[in-house]
Write a protein that holds these residues in place. Sequence first.
Motif, PDB file in Angstrom:
ATOM      1  N   ALA A 206       0.851  -1.196   0.000  1.00  0.00           N
ATOM      2  CA  ALA A 206       0.000   0.000   0.000  1.00  0.00           C
ATOM      3  C   ALA A 206       0.883   1.241   0.000  1.00  0.00           C
ATOM      4  CB  ALA A 206      -0.913   0.000   1.223  1.00  0.00           C
ATOM      5  N   ALA A 207       0.295   2.364  -0.405  1.00  0.00           N
ATOM      6  CA  ALA A 207       1.046   3.623  -0.440  1.00  0.00           C
ATOM      7  C   ALA A 207       1.211   4.216   0.952  1.00  0.00           C
ATOM      8  CB  ALA A 207       0.348   4.627  -1.360  1.00  0.00           C
ATOM      9  N   VAL A 208       0.247   3.938   1.837  1.00  0.00           N
ATOM     10  CA  VAL A 208       0.277   4.483   3.194  1.00  0.00           C
ATOM     11  C   VAL A 208      -0.081   3.356   4.166  1.00  0.00           C
ATOM     12  CG1 VAL A 208      -0.335   6.813   2.467  1.00  0.00           C
ATOM     13  CG2 VAL A 208      -2.147   5.188   3.060  1.00  0.00           C
ATOM     14  N   PRO A 209       0.282   3.480   5.444  1.00  0.00           N
ATOM     15  CA  PRO A 209      -0.061   2.437   6.422  1.00  0.00           C
ATOM     16  C   PRO A 209      -1.559   2.177   6.474  1.00  0.00           C
ATOM     17  CG  PRO A 209       1.555   3.950   7.333  1.00  0.00           C
ATOM     18  CD  PRO A 209       1.097   4.562   6.043  1.00  0.00           C
ATOM     19  N   LEU A 210      -1.933   0.931   6.656  1.00  0.00           N
ATOM     20  CA  LEU A 210      -3.339   0.555   6.760  1.00  0.00           C
ATOM     21  C   LEU A 210      -3.779   0.566   8.218  1.00  0.00           C
ATOM     22  CD1 LEU A 210      -3.450  -2.492   4.282  1.00  0.00           C
ATOM     23  CD2 LEU A 210      -3.941  -0.089   3.795  1.00  0.00           C
ATOM     24  N   THR A 211      -5.018   0.923   8.441  1.00  0.00           N
ATOM     25  CA  THR A 211      -5.554   0.879   9.794  1.00  0.00           C
ATOM     26  C   THR A 211      -5.819  -0.571  10.184  1.00  0.00           C
ATOM     27  OG1 THR A 211      -7.867   1.003   9.077  1.00  0.00           O
ATOM     28  CG2 THR A 211      -6.683   3.100   9.399  1.00  0.00           C
ATOM     29  N   THR A 212      -5.995  -0.793  11.464  1.00  0.00           N
ATOM     30  CA  THR A 212      -6.309  -2.144  11.945  1.00  0.00           C
ATOM     31  C   THR A 212      -7.600  -2.641  11.307  1.00  0.00           C
ATOM     32  OG1 THR A 212      -5.211  -1.718  14.063  1.00  0.00           O
ATOM     33  CG2 THR A 212      -6.794  -3.524  13.989  1.00  0.00           C
ATOM     34  N   ASN A 233       0.809  -9.504   5.763  1.00  0.00           N
ATOM     35  CA  ASN A 233       2.073  -8.790   5.895  1.00  0.00           C
ATOM     36  C   ASN A 233       2.013  -7.545   5.009  1.00  0.00           C
ATOM     37  OD1 ASN A 233       3.075 -10.737   7.612  1.00  0.00           O
ATOM     38  ND2 ASN A 233       4.168 -11.838   6.013  1.00  0.00           N
ATOM     39  N   VAL A 234       2.050  -6.383   5.633  1.00  0.00           N
ATOM     40  CA  VAL A 234       1.865  -5.122   4.905  1.00  0.00           C
ATOM     41  C   VAL A 234       3.203  -4.424   4.682  1.00  0.00           C
ATOM     42  CG1 VAL A 234       0.722  -2.876   4.878  1.00  0.00           C
ATOM     43  CG2 VAL A 234      -0.422  -4.849   5.916  1.00  0.00           C
ATOM     44  N   SER A 235       3.462  -4.052   3.425  1.00  0.00           N
ATOM     45  CA  SER A 235       4.635  -3.264   3.067  1.00  0.00           C
ATOM     46  C   SER A 235       4.174  -1.926   2.501  1.00  0.00           C
ATOM     47  CB  SER A 235       5.487  -3.990   2.023  1.00  0.00           C
ATOM     48  OG  SER A 235       5.975  -5.209   2.531  1.00  0.00           O
ATOM     49  N   ILE A 236       4.915  -0.874   2.820  1.00  0.00           N
ATOM     50  CA  ILE A 236       4.557   0.457   2.350  1.00  0.00           C
ATOM     51  C   ILE A 236       5.470   0.854   1.197  1.00  0.00           C
ATOM     52  CG2 ILE A 236       4.223   2.866   3.010  1.00  0.00           C
ATOM     53  CD1 ILE A 236       2.399   0.803   4.418  1.00  0.00           C
ATOM     54  N   ASP A 237       4.852   1.273   0.093  1.00  0.00           N
ATOM     55  CA  ASP A 237       5.591   1.717  -1.078  1.00  0.00           C
ATOM     56  C   ASP A 237       4.878   2.936  -1.659  1.00  0.00           C
ATOM     57  OD1 ASP A 237       6.989   2.138  -3.375  1.00  0.00           O
ATOM     58  OD2 ASP A 237       6.621   0.169  -4.268  1.00  0.00           O
ATOM     59  N   PRO A 238       5.358   4.139  -1.371  1.00  0.00           N
ATOM     60  CA  PRO A 238       4.696   5.361  -1.865  1.00  0.00           C
ATOM     61  C   PRO A 238       4.574   5.406  -3.381  1.00  0.00           C
ATOM     62  CG  PRO A 238       6.318   5.885  -0.178  1.00  0.00           C
ATOM     63  CD  PRO A 238       6.519   4.439  -0.531  1.00  0.00           C
ATOM     64  N   GLU A 239       5.413   4.656  -4.087  1.00  0.00           N
ATOM     65  CA  GLU A 239       5.395   4.703  -5.546  1.00  0.00           C
ATOM     66  C   GLU A 239       4.144   4.074  -6.145  1.00  0.00           C
ATOM     67  OE1 GLU A 239       8.948   3.179  -7.246  1.00  0.00           O
ATOM     68  OE2 GLU A 239      10.263   4.633  -6.232  1.00  0.00           O
ATOM     69  N   VAL A 240       3.377   3.290  -5.357  1.00  0.00           N
ATOM     70  CA  VAL A 240       2.149   2.723  -5.915  1.00  0.00           C
ATOM     71  C   VAL A 240       1.034   3.772  -5.978  1.00  0.00           C
ATOM     72  CG1 VAL A 240       2.743   0.448  -5.001  1.00  0.00           C
ATOM     73  CG2 VAL A 240       1.160   1.885  -3.721  1.00  0.00           C
ATOM     74  N   LEU A 241       1.268   4.921  -5.299  1.00  0.00           N
ATOM     75  CA  LEU A 241       0.373   6.092  -5.324  1.00  0.00           C
ATOM     76  C   LEU A 241      -0.924   5.869  -4.564  1.00  0.00           C
ATOM     77  CD1 LEU A 241       0.832   7.255  -9.035  1.00  0.00           C
ATOM     78  CD2 LEU A 241       2.099   7.962  -6.995  1.00  0.00           C
ATOM     79  N   GLY A 242      -1.610   4.796  -4.794  1.00  0.00           N
ATOM     80  CA  GLY A 242      -2.869   4.514  -4.100  1.00  0.00           C
ATOM     81  C   GLY A 242      -3.360   3.134  -4.468  1.00  0.00           C
ATOM     82  N   GLY A 243      -4.390   2.656  -3.782  1.00  0.00           N
ATOM     83  CA  GLY A 243      -4.868   1.308  -4.023  1.00  0.00           C
ATOM     84  C   GLY A 243      -4.005   0.280  -3.318  1.00  0.00           C
TER      85      GLY A 243
END
Length: 270
Positions: A206-212, A233-243
Amino acid sequence: MRGTSGASLEQARELFEPILRDAGAEALELGRQLYTVVGALDGSATLRRSLTDPSRSGEDKAALVAGVLGGFDGRVVDLVSGLARSRWSEAVDLANALERLAVDAVLASAESRGALETVEDELFTLGRGLDGSREARQALSDDSVAPDRRVALVAEVLHGTADEATAFLAEQGTRALRGRRYPQVLRWLGEVAAERRGRLVASVTAAVPLTTEQQERISAALESAYGRAVQINVSIDPEVLGGLRVQVGADVIDSTIVARLADARRRLAG
């Protein structure tokens, strides 16, 4: 691994599992020895062909194993001998099967100590930590860098605080890349650990951290789809922009803005 090779691997795993349970923490040493066998197979096309040649008798191949593995634990010799008697679609599949069995052994040792969940978490944390260091990812995935240097880098990243099973798998993963990039190896190891705990792993980008609440909704949807507990397992990657990009094994659901833009460009070009 499918077909004949997949069936041979599953049969070996079924027979090996009671041995691992009986071995307890000693299964770590079995894993170490199996990784040594994998290295020998990767380094010798002649040995691979000799042990997977369908024209040779099973007893002949088992005798070759006994000769090559003199001094190894009898349980390892028996396992490799049984695999040599089995059928393989391709010669490389034998080494791939042994690598999987080596990982099973190392994880079984952690499980016997009640540390399997810790190992799974540490492998994921290591992979997530590398997300922010392109230089480290490249160095740990570069076959031209001496294996001992890559192993030393992993040890430096772990700071000597990881479980012994985590440290061994993480270091072995870069020592023997076997045609893969290091983050890919870590993801696979995490999936095997999750499978041992009876869970699937969903890698969510995801582009930003996900809520619980968001993570719980994703987990519930995936558990409904797959009929099994799912580890998110959540990874943050700003380059995906959204979604989101969700991967479970070979299944990929990519609803990121980047993917949608790429799809739009393909449609326009077509």
